[in-house]
Design a protein around this motif. Structure first.
Motif, mmCIF file in Angstrom:
data_model
loop_
_atom_site.group_PDB
_atom_site.id
_atom_site.type_symbol
_atom_site.label_atom_id
_atom_site.label_comp_id
_atom_site.label_asym_id
_atom_site.label_seq_id
_atom_site.Cartn_x
_atom_site.Cartn_y
_atom_site.Cartn_z
ATOM 1 N N LEU A 74 6.766 14.030 30.938
ATOM 2 C CA LEU A 74 7.636 14.260 32.094
ATOM 3 C C LEU A 74 8.594 13.092 32.289
ATOM 4 O O LEU A 74 9.774 13.283 32.600
ATOM 5 N N THR A 127 11.052 15.446 41.738
ATOM 6 C CA THR A 127 10.270 16.550 41.198
ATOM 7 C C THR A 127 9.157 16.930 42.159
ATOM 8 O O THR A 127 8.563 16.069 42.816
ATOM 9 N N ASP A 128 8.871 18.230 42.226
ATOM 10 C CA ASP A 128 7.767 18.703 43.054
ATOM 11 C C ASP A 128 6.526 18.984 42.214
ATOM 12 O O ASP A 128 5.573 19.598 42.698
ATOM 13 N N THR A 129 6.502 18.514 40.959
ATOM 14 C CA THR A 129 5.320 18.656 40.123
ATOM 15 C C THR A 129 4.147 17.903 40.760
ATOM 16 O O THR A 129 4.262 16.706 41.015
ATOM 17 N N SER A 135 8.278 19.440 31.211
ATOM 18 C CA SER A 135 7.341 19.754 32.278
ATOM 19 C C SER A 135 5.919 19.584 31.754
ATOM 20 O O SER A 135 5.683 19.659 30.543
ATOM 21 N N GLU A 189 1.883 20.932 31.988
ATOM 22 C CA GLU A 189 1.243 22.204 32.269
ATOM 23 C C GLU A 189 0.595 22.204 33.657
ATOM 24 O O GLU A 189 0.121 21.177 34.148
ATOM 25 N N GLU A 190 0.610 23.367 34.278
ATOM 26 C CA GLU A 190 -0.028 23.477 35.590
ATOM 27 C C GLU A 190 -1.529 23.247 35.438
ATOM 28 O O GLU A 190 -2.157 23.736 34.510
#
Length: 474
Positions: free
Chosen positions: A363, A330-332, A369, A371-372
């Motif tokens: 996650l 993942t690139d989170t 996902s 939250e940003e």
């Protein structure tokens, strides 16, 4: 007499009832504790984002970590909370960012020559105060047996901050030797020539074996791959041949990386041997970026001590069998500050303790996902240069000068307190932070700056402004 007998009988029945309820409560509490996962947190010292084969390194061999990266969640955008050892570890253990505990570096904040420092840096705190609730204390209160084995660096003894066992940990930031005799007051010497990374793993496996029937937290902060660069001679020779003079790599460093990987493999084997792999969460991470003068962090800019990506972006893997349903990359963006709230969520702790990170449980276990959010770094001090060419700093004197950084989505803003300069980068197209887009994107820069300033006010982050009378501008 009849009344007295009835009263005795009643008291007896009530006593039995209370005992049964107490036993049931104890049993339920034990059941819950037994269902909590064992936790192993391997924190490697100064291991860079670009130093492992599963991250694309073409020289250093890490087959066990390659395997681990395919068994859990591998994070490509994982960040250390700070660009050097002590502050990063303080953030991870307290769950709070640097302005809240005041640990910004190792030793003095007045690094480099006084004549080169334009402003007086914020004083540095060297010890994580005992009034902070640590990750270890939260887990201990949840029924865990805790061991710290390796580099502690936050006080003289981690046993004052939630650990039951301390092997090798003190205020020391690096070993005197990776080969016995170690001259470490909290680690008995082994046979002459014993390798420190092997020894810590032996101790860790012994701890796991002894505590495999109850929940344990094994914090394994290896001293490796921090200097002094000392590897096993056969591996050093192997990498000398493999590197063949390529200055981007180091044979001694490669030997240390491979030994570290081998010992992670031994840990994973022990979990299988003791039949507790399925109920053990394994976290693998580095405390900050790699030392650029030792191992190139290309394509990232800079290395340890820098707030360019090479100094703060780190490798990270989390394996949790049965809970992480499918291995993935993942690139989170995540940070070491997220470890504390994640583990607190897992064990169900409700301690009133405000944390600066975010729980990764959705996650990891629910495939959702998160939250940003914005990530912040604050460094109101100086850190001198070691190898200016490799570090790719703004100037040849310091790896970094006093300032703050924010990353939000693909954008990253650097602010410098000496002169108010700012740098804006699009990490999606410029992971190496080569092209400053500040002039082309004033609105984006202002939005990020406003958020950064609001965060500093919220955290009471100090901004040094006093001019240094000894400063000699060039």
């Amino acid at each position: 007499m009849i009344y007295k007998n009835l009263r005795i009988k009643y008291i007896f029945i009530i006593s039995i009832g209370i005992s049964l309820v107490s036993c049931n409560l104890f049993h339920n509490r034990q059941s819950k504790i037994e269902n909590k996962p064992n936790i192993i947190f391997v924190l490697v010292d100064d291991l860079g984002w670009s130093d492992l084969s599963f991250m694309g390194n073409p020289v250093y061999e890490t087959p066990n970590l390659d395997k681990l990266s395919n068994e859990g969640v591998m994070f490509t955008n994982a960040y250390a909370p700070a660009a050097n050892c002590a502050p990063s570890r303080a953030c991870i253990m307290s769950g709070k960012n640097t302005p809240r505990h005041g640990i910004y570096t190792v030793g003095s904040s007045k690094r480099g020559k006084s004549k080169d420092r334009k402003i007086v840096p914020t004083p540095n705190i060297k010890t994580l105060r005992d009034n902070f609730i640590t990750l270890a204390e939260v887990l201990k209160n949840s029924g865990y047996t805790n061991a710290s084995m390796g580099k502690w660096h936050l006080s003289e003894d981690p046993k004052t901050q939630g650990f039951d066992i301390n092997i090798g940990g003190s205020h020391a930031g690096h070993p005197k030797s990776y080969f016995s005799p170690y001259r470490n007051k909290n680690l008995e010497d082994g046979i002459k020539g014993e390798y420190l990374t092997d020894r810590l793993t032996n101790e860790a496996i012994g701890f796991i074996k002894k505590n495999k029937k109850k929940p344990f937290f094994l914090y394994l902060p290896y001293f490796t791959v921090h200097t002094p660069l000392q590897g096993k001679q056969n591996l050093v020779e192997k990498y000398k041949t493999k590197i063949n003079g390529d200055k981007r790599f180091s044979a001694r460093y490669g030997a240390m990386v491979e030994s570290m990987d081998e010992n992670v493999g031994r840990l994973m084997h022990a979990l299988k041997e003791f039949k507790i792999e399925e109920n053990t969460m394994v976290i693998f991470m580095s405390d900050n970026g790699g030392l650029a003068s030792v191992s190139s962090q290309f394509p990232l800019r800079g290395g340890k001590g820098s707030y360019y990506e090479g100094g703060i972006r780190v490798p990270c893997i989390i394996k949790w069998p049965n809970k992480i349903k499918e291995a993935k990359k993942t690139d989170t963006p995540i940070t070491g500050l997220d470890i504390f709230p994640t583990l607190r969520d897992i064990v169900g702790d409700s301690t009133d303790n405000s944390l600066d990170g975010m729980s990764l449980l959705p996650l990891l276990a629910e495939n959702k996902s998160i939250e940003e959010r914005s990530l912040f770094w604050h460094f109101p001090i100086y850190l001198e240069s070691v190898n200016p060419k490799e570090e790719e700093a703004r100037d040849s004197l310091f790896r970094t000068r006093p300032g703050s950084v924010i990353r939000k989505g693909k954008w990253k803003l650097h602010e410098y307190f000496e002169d108010g300069d700012m740098e804006l980068y699009n990490l999606e197209t410029d992971i190496g932070e080569r092209t400053n887009l500040f002039e082309e994107n004033p609105d984006k820069a202002k939005a990020l700056y406003d958020e950064l300033e609001a965060w500093r006010i919220k955290t009471n982050a100090p901004i040094p402004t006093e001019l240094n009378p000894a400063y000699q501008p060039k």
